[in-house]
Design a protein around this motif. Structure first.
Motif, short mmCIF file in Angstrom:
data_model
loop_
_atom_site.label_atom_id
_atom_site.label_comp_id
_atom_site.label_asym_id
_atom_site.label_seq_id
_atom_site.Cartn_x
_atom_site.Cartn_y
_atom_site.Cartn_z
N LYS A 34 0.84 -1.21 0.00
CA LYS A 34 0.00 0.00 0.00
C LYS A 34 0.87 1.26 0.00
O LYS A 34 0.62 2.20 -0.75
CB LYS A 34 -0.93 -0.01 1.21
CG LYS A 34 -1.93 1.16 1.18
CD LYS A 34 -2.95 1.06 2.29
CE LYS A 34 -3.93 2.23 2.16
NZ LYS A 34 -4.90 2.23 3.28
N ARG A 46 -6.39 -0.80 -3.84
CA ARG A 46 -5.96 0.29 -2.97
C ARG A 46 -6.22 -0.02 -1.49
O ARG A 46 -5.66 0.62 -0.61
CB ARG A 46 -6.70 1.59 -3.34
CG ARG A 46 -6.39 2.09 -4.76
CD ARG A 46 -4.98 2.68 -4.83
NE ARG A 46 -4.64 3.17 -6.17
CZ ARG A 46 -3.96 2.48 -7.06
NH1 ARG A 46 -3.57 1.25 -6.78
NH2 ARG A 46 -3.65 2.99 -8.24
N ASP A 47 -7.08 -0.97 -1.24
CA ASP A 47 -7.55 -1.25 0.12
C ASP A 47 -6.84 -2.46 0.70
O ASP A 47 -6.77 -3.51 0.07
CB ASP A 47 -9.07 -1.47 0.03
CG ASP A 47 -9.64 -2.02 1.32
OD1 ASP A 47 -9.53 -1.33 2.34
OD2 ASP A 47 -10.19 -3.14 1.31
N THR A 50 -8.81 -5.80 0.91
CA THR A 50 -8.95 -6.47 -0.39
C THR A 50 -7.63 -7.12 -0.79
O THR A 50 -7.61 -8.20 -1.37
CB THR A 50 -9.39 -5.46 -1.47
OG1 THR A 50 -10.46 -4.67 -0.96
CG2 THR A 50 -9.87 -6.16 -2.73
#
Length: 209
Positions: A34, A46-47, A50
């Motif tokens: 990230k 982006r998460d 996830t």
């Protein structure tokens, strides 16, 4: 559910038992992905939650297929999947991460240092130019179609070596194009916890001459 809980739940579903230190390293790797993603364009995700399902747990479905291996090469490693998660879970396994994108190999080298992965080597360059190493298993995650994957990497396998190709939907057309001198050992449907997409593992080996 926080990142730690999501990872633990996923590992349990996969039947994997990892030490607390290994679990923390996997989460640290996600944090590195990230952190450096904006600079190195490592993943479309982006998460962090996830990333845990789509990258970490997805990568760890490789583990049952490499239990007897002592050396592995992850071709087109990108942000380090599946090589880095595998290296964290199998510190006894010598892993080479290979990618032609120098930005990505810069990240991989940084990640290997920060995570303290003594069993990982990073190689920058084209796969067809790698001639100084032979391994038990050559793996990739969405690197190329099977016939290209085979032709580009056959020289990397040692005498008992085999391919473990990680695929999405069942690759009917690709399997039909596998060369006659290669045996398709099996194609398994994989179940990745918290991931709603299809995944398959294709195990292949050169036919005995």
């Amino acid at each position: 559910m926080d990142n730690k809980q999501k990872l633990q739940e996923g590992l349990t579903a996969l039947g994997l038992t990892l030490t607390t230190a290994q679990q923390l390293l996997l989460l640290e790797y996600v944090a590195l992905l990230k952190k450096w993603n904006g600079t190195y364009n490592l993943t479309a995700l982006r998460d962090e939650q996830t990333m845990i399902s789509h990258h970490i747990l997805d990568s760890l479905t490789l583990l049952p297929y490499i239990e007897q291996a002592s050396t592995l090469m992850d071709v087109g490693s990108g942000g380090g999947m599946p090589g880095i998660p595998a290296a964290i879970c199998r510190p006894d396994l010598q892993i080479t991460l290979l990618d032609a994108n120098t930005k990505k190999t810069t990240f991989l080298r940084q990640a290997v240092i920060e995570l303290g992965l003594n069993n990982v080597t990073v190689a920058s360059g084209r796969v067809e130019e790698m001639h100084d190493k032979k391994v038990d298993v050559v793996t990739s995650r969405a690197f190329a179609e099977l016939k290209d994957f085979i032709s580009l990497t056959a020289h990397l396998l040692n005498e008992q070596g085999y391919w473990a190709a990680m695929k999405g939907v069942y690759p009917y057309e690709e399997l039909e194009q596998v060369p006659e001198n290669v045996e398709i050992v099996k194609v398994d449907k994989l179940s990745v916890p918290m991931l709603e997409a299809e995944r398959h593992m294709v195990i292949m080996k050169p036919k005995a001459v």
